[in-house]
Design an enzyme around this catalytic site. Structure first.
Site, mmCIF file in Angstrom:
data_model
loop_
_atom_site.group_PDB
_atom_site.id
_atom_site.type_symbol
_atom_site.label_atom_id
_atom_site.label_comp_id
_atom_site.label_asym_id
_atom_site.label_seq_id
_atom_site.Cartn_x
_atom_site.Cartn_y
_atom_site.Cartn_z
ATOM 1 N N GLY A 328 -51.722 56.930 34.946
ATOM 2 C CA GLY A 328 -52.128 58.492 35.427
ATOM 3 C C GLY A 328 -52.008 58.792 36.659
ATOM 4 N N SER A 329 -53.127 59.581 37.171
ATOM 5 C CA SER A 329 -53.150 60.075 38.428
ATOM 6 C C SER A 329 -53.703 59.124 39.348
ATOM 7 C CB SER A 329 -53.981 61.417 38.568
ATOM 8 O OG SER A 329 -53.313 62.544 37.853
ATOM 9 N N THR A 330 -54.246 58.113 38.727
ATOM 10 C CA THR A 330 -54.870 56.938 39.658
ATOM 11 C C THR A 330 -53.691 56.152 40.390
ATOM 12 O OG1 THR A 330 -54.703 55.071 37.898
ATOM 13 C CG2 THR A 330 -56.626 56.481 37.760
#
Lengths: 632, 364
Positions: A328-330
């Site tokens: 995801g956004s990590t």
């Protein structure tokens, strides 16, 4: 005396004496036969029978070494041994097993589960001399059997060391467990030429550190020359070679931190890996749910095994090591850093975010309806702007993304000192060609790159890889190979073999770039998506939220947490390190099907960091923080 | 005065017979001390039995053979009655109904038959000495068969065998025609399958096991395998007294009773075995000499039968322990632990002495 009568008597006596003579010859013949037999046995076959008698007399009895202990960095014991009596049957010396067990059951309680376990052991542990029908006998039971021992040739009481995991579920995946040696293990032992050292050993590490450090933990088997009777029971010891105990493993793990982390998950499934960035030492290694490793030591009963194996929660999977999740956004800070390094972006470059990115006739949405407006790199990380990365990903192309991300160790085994690590998936054109067989599936579509750029799509990495990458940022681009064991202790000599921190890779990042990314990650926790979870933190920290899609959304469909079945909900992720200036801990958290990373994963990270940096004890899981800014 | 008393006391004791028996008893006690090293009380128990048995021997030796003859019918009848009683009300020990509880103690009536049988048949043939016909041999066979069948049914194959032997020897020595003997032998061979079908499973197994002991090394073959190893590993000179590993590590089953020869063999080797067999041979030879020189038909038959039965003990026991005969419960005479057998055996020796010392009294 009458003459005729006398003659008759003489005749009669003569015939009698004849018969006595014949009998005498028969006696001599019979004795000669015996003598021939005895000469044959005692002279001609003497060597053969002498050897037989010697074999009868002396048996080599292996003495099992004590298995090494497993301890955390401060000496808390996670795996130890204790002595207990077992009732063991030597199947080779018992004619009718069923009957013997029935008769034993009349003296000592033998449950149906003991019988089924015994049967399973019979099949699994084929090479074993003796198998336990009952373990952990009480003193009274030992006495009861001792009185009746003579009735049961081939059955005996044995004092055995049992493995025990005093902390039960805590760190269960990491420590692993030992179990009965099965045919596959025997093969491994034979291949490693360790057969002699495993005589008398009937347990072997099956998972976790118990498996990976088997050679250290096992020790060296000793031997005793024992005179035995026909029942195989020792009468007298002739000589003894003492066994050498296995070495103790002292982990880098902080068991109290581990406990805090496991508690922080509450009832949620997921994983957490915390690393000391400067060494690569693992501080916490969580996979939830766990299991009780003690169940496996004597051979797990079928009911428990069924339960553990068929549970949809899959408690036996070490999620931190073998679970793979889209980041995801990590993903974003790594991509941003790579873009800086490649010169594809400067921190100051901005884009305008209308809330979506139009690619052909496909519209990639941003979570924030209406968009984030003007977005530079700092803001793209702090508010987790998808559109910024749609554009960036499109500019970089899939192979550049793969190169950038691959540097940080994503999609490759870290080489951690425990077996069972998953590789994950680092998508690239080459990967796709290899992964699929049909030509139309092998082709990489430019549209696929767009979702890869925000950490979705084919991306799949282990929490360990995520934590390692975070530690790489915290450590200014120097990646240490993660390891679980701090040192190996020889309990005889007290010698400690330290596991030296080993640099896996130095990314040689430009200091200004790494400083910038660190500042942006710090911004996440002070003014961005992690700000609520890290409100009033007494230390500086860097973090990044992430939400990984489990099911792909249709175009124009807004993700509605309530409508999606629990198992199809997004995974919540959070990566962090702290303190910002001199990082002591870096971590990655995945909370399965928990929704937004900021809401479900960040608080877990906060509790772990609080405990590690401030020594705060958190006894109850923090209440869920409802937020309206979950837009990563 | 004391000397005279002593001479009177030992007057009926045959010195060679006694010396040989005593030597065997001595070897028995020495071997037992090793075989029963874990239960030393057995040695003392055996010593006590020996005293009783010697007393019995002395007492029997005092009787005139004619007196013994008078015991024949009553002992036989009593023995037969007791065997019937055992079959009906006997105690079962180890799966066999052999013992009869007579209040204070339990007795084994089959043991009585070992003496009662030759006594009875010798008396019967003596009575019909002048007019021996085929019919008499037939009657004798019936007298033999009835108790033997009862004993075999218990089941006690060893005793049945010994009683059969005792009876058969009388019939043989009484002069049963050779052609009938050969016919009987053929008939016996022919009836083997029938006997086989009458046998108990464990008895069949023992015979099958004899043919191939390794077929069941942990079961029925175990006795044979271990005792043969013990004998073979004794070698020429043996491992030495108290040094038999097979014996001391409990590999030999029944090592103080039926399998004591394995212990002896292991510890004293072939040399010891030769000595032992020689002692037996001399004792048997003495017995046969006594029989050959006995004054009456009864005395001859009895002495011959008792002696040859003694031989049968030795042959069956040593044959069994060295693995050429099936395992049946026959002790090694005068050596094996066990009071009953000892008393029975010395009763027989006493009979031999009685016959020998009283031979002239009858003749004149």
């Amino acid at each position: 005396m009458h003459l005729a009568e006398f003659k008759d008597h003489q005749r009669e006596l003569y015939f009698f004496q004849l018969r006595i003579g014949i009998a005498g010859i028969f006696v001599l013949a019979a004795f000669s036969l015996l003598l021939v037999r005895l000469v044959y046995l005692q002279v001609l076959q003497y060597d053969y029978y002498r050897t037989k008698a010697e074999d009868n007399r002396i048996s080599i009895v292996p003495i099992m070494p004590n298995r090494g202990l497993i301890l955390d960095r401060s000496g808390t014991v996670l795996a130890r041994n204790y002595s207990a009596y077992t009732l063991e049957i030597f199947p080779g010396k018992v004619a009718d097993l069923e009957k013997t067990i029935d008769e034993l059951a009349a003296i000592i309680e033998i449950r149906a589960s003991d019988r089924t376990r015994f049967k399973r052991l019979r099949i699994e542990a084929k090479g074993a001399d003796s198998l336990p029908i009952r373990t952990r006998l009480s003193d009274e039971e030992v006495a009861k059997f001792a009185v009746n021992r003579y009735r049961f040739p081939g059955v005996d009481i044995q004092a055995r060391l049992f493995r025990q995991y005093p902390l039960n579920e805590l760190a269960s995946h990491l420590v692993g467990y030992i179990g009965r040696i099965n045919e596959r293990d025997v093969q491994h032992i034979e291949d490693a030429d360790l057969t002699a050292n495993y005589k008398g050993t009937d347990h072997i590490g099956k998972t976790g550190l118990e498996q990976s450090y088997e050679s250290e933990l096992h020790g060296i088997t000793g031997y005793e020359q024992v005179e035995v009777d026909s029942g195989g029971r020792g009468v007298r010891t002739l000589s003894r070679t003492s066994p050498t105990s296995g070495n103790n493993l002292v982990m880098t793990l902080d068991i109290r931190l581990q406990q805090v982390a496991e508690k922080a998950f509450g009832e949620n499934r997921g994983a957490l890996v915390a690393i000391e960035p400067a060494t690569g030492g693992i501080l916490a290694f969580v996979s939830k749910p766990g299991f009780d490793p003690n169940l496996f030591v004597d051979g797990i009963d079928p009911a428990s095994w069924e339960l553990l194996n068929t549970s949809p929660d899959r408690p036996m999977v070490n999620r931190a090591l073998a679970g793979t999740y889209p980041p995801g956004s990590t993903f974003k800070p790594y991509l941003a850093l790579g873009a800086l390094e490649l010169g594809k972006r400067t921190p100051q470059q901005t884009i305008h975010d209308p809330g979506f990115f139009q690619f052909g006739n496909h519209r990639f949405r941003d979570d924030k309806v209406g968009g984030h407006g003007t977005v530079d790199m700092y803001k793209s990380i702090v508010v987790s702007c998808d559109t910024y990365y749609y554009v960036l990903g499109n500019d970089l192309g899939i192979d550049n993304i793969a190169r950038i991300i691959g540097q940080f160790g994503f999609g490759a085994k870290t080489g951690i000192d425990v077996e069972g690590e998953a590789t994950g998936v680092l998508p690239s054109q080459e990967w796709k060609r290899k992964r699929f067989r049909k030509p139309e599936q092998q082709k990489w579509y430019a549209g696929e790159t767009i979702s890869i750029a925000i950490g979705q799509g084919y991306n799949a990495y282990t929490p360990l890889q995520m934590a390692q990458a975070m530690a790489a940022i915290a450590n200014n681009g120097v990646i240490y190979r993660p390891h679980l064991v701090n040192y190996i202790e020889n309990i005889r000599s007290g010698e400690r073999a330290l596991v030296e921190p080993k640099v896996a890779r130095d990314l040689k990042l430009k200091p200004e770039h790494i400083e910038f990314i660190k500042r942006a990650l710090a911004g996440v926790n002070t003014e961005g998506t992690g700000a609520r979870a890290f409100a009033k933190a007494e230390y500086t920290s860097a973090g990044k939220t992430g939400t990984a899609q489990v099911v792909a959304l249709k175009q124009n469909e807004k993700y509605d947490e309530k409508r999606v079945a629990e198992r199809h909900r997004d995974h919540a992720l959070f990566i962090a390190f702290a303190p910002l200036e001199s990082p002591k801990i870096a971590l990655a958290v995945v909370v399965e099907n928990a929704g937004f990373g900021a809401r479900a994963a960040a608080p877990v990270a906060r509790q772990v960091l609080d405990y590690y940096l401030l020594g705060k004890r958190i006894d109850k899981p923090a209440a869920e923080v409802p937020g309206d800014d979950d837009d990563d | 005065m004391i000397r005279t008393l002593w001479l009177r006391f030992i007057d009926k004791i045959d010195a060679p017979l006694f010396a040989l028996a005593f030597a065997l008893l001595l070897l028995g006690i020495i071997t037992l001390a090793s075989a029963a090293h874990e239960t030393p009380s057995r040695v003392a128990g055996q010593a006590a039995s020996i005293l009783v048995a010697l007393g019995v021997m002395w007492a029997v030796a005092q009787f005139q053979p004619q007196t013994l003859m008078r015991f024949a019918l009553p002992t036989y009848a009593l023995g037969l009655a007791l065997l019937v009683a055992v079959a009906l009300f006997g105690d079962v020990v180890n799966g066999a109904r052999r013992w009869l509880n007579v209040g204070l103690t339990r007795i084994q009536p089959s043991e009585i038959m070992k003496i009662a049988m030759p006594l009875m048949l010798a008396w019967y043939f003596h009575k019909h000495e002048a007019t021996l016909r085929l019919r008499d041999y037939f009657v004798a066979s019936l007298l033999l068969a009835a108790p033997v069948l009862l004993i075999a049914r218990q089941p006690d194959l060893g005793t049945a065998l010994l009683v059969t032997a005792a009876g058969f020897y009388v019939i043989f020595l009484a002069g049963l025609a050779w052609k009938i003997l050969i016919g009987l032998a053929l008939a016996a061979c022919a009836s083997l399958p029938f006997l086989w079908s009458l046998m108990h499973d464990y008895q069949r197994r023992r015979i099958l096991t004899l043919l191939d002991p390794t077929s069941d090394p942990l079961g029925a073959g175990y006795h044979i395998i271990q005792s043969v190893i013990a004998v073979g590993s004794g070698g020429l000179a043996g491992k030495g007294w108290l040094k038999g590993t097979q014996a001391h590590l409990e590999f030999i089953p029944e090592r103080s009773t039926d399998f004591i020869f394995a212990v002896f063999s292991e510890e004293f080797g072939l040399i010891g075995n030769c000595l032992l067999l020689l002692l037996y041979l001399l004792l048997i030879g003495r017995g046969l000499t006594i029989a050959a020189n006995a004054p009456t038909f009864f005395a001859r038959l009895l002495a011959g039968s008792v002696t040859l039965t003694f031989f049968t003990y030795v042959f069956v026991n040593v044959g069994m322990v060295s693995g050429i005969l099936p395992v049946v419960g026959v002790p090694l005479p005068l050596v094996s632990f066990g009071g009953t057998a000892l008393v029975t055996l010395f009763l027989g020796i006493g009979i031999l002495m009685s016959i020998h010392r009283h031979r002239k009294l009858v003749q004149t």
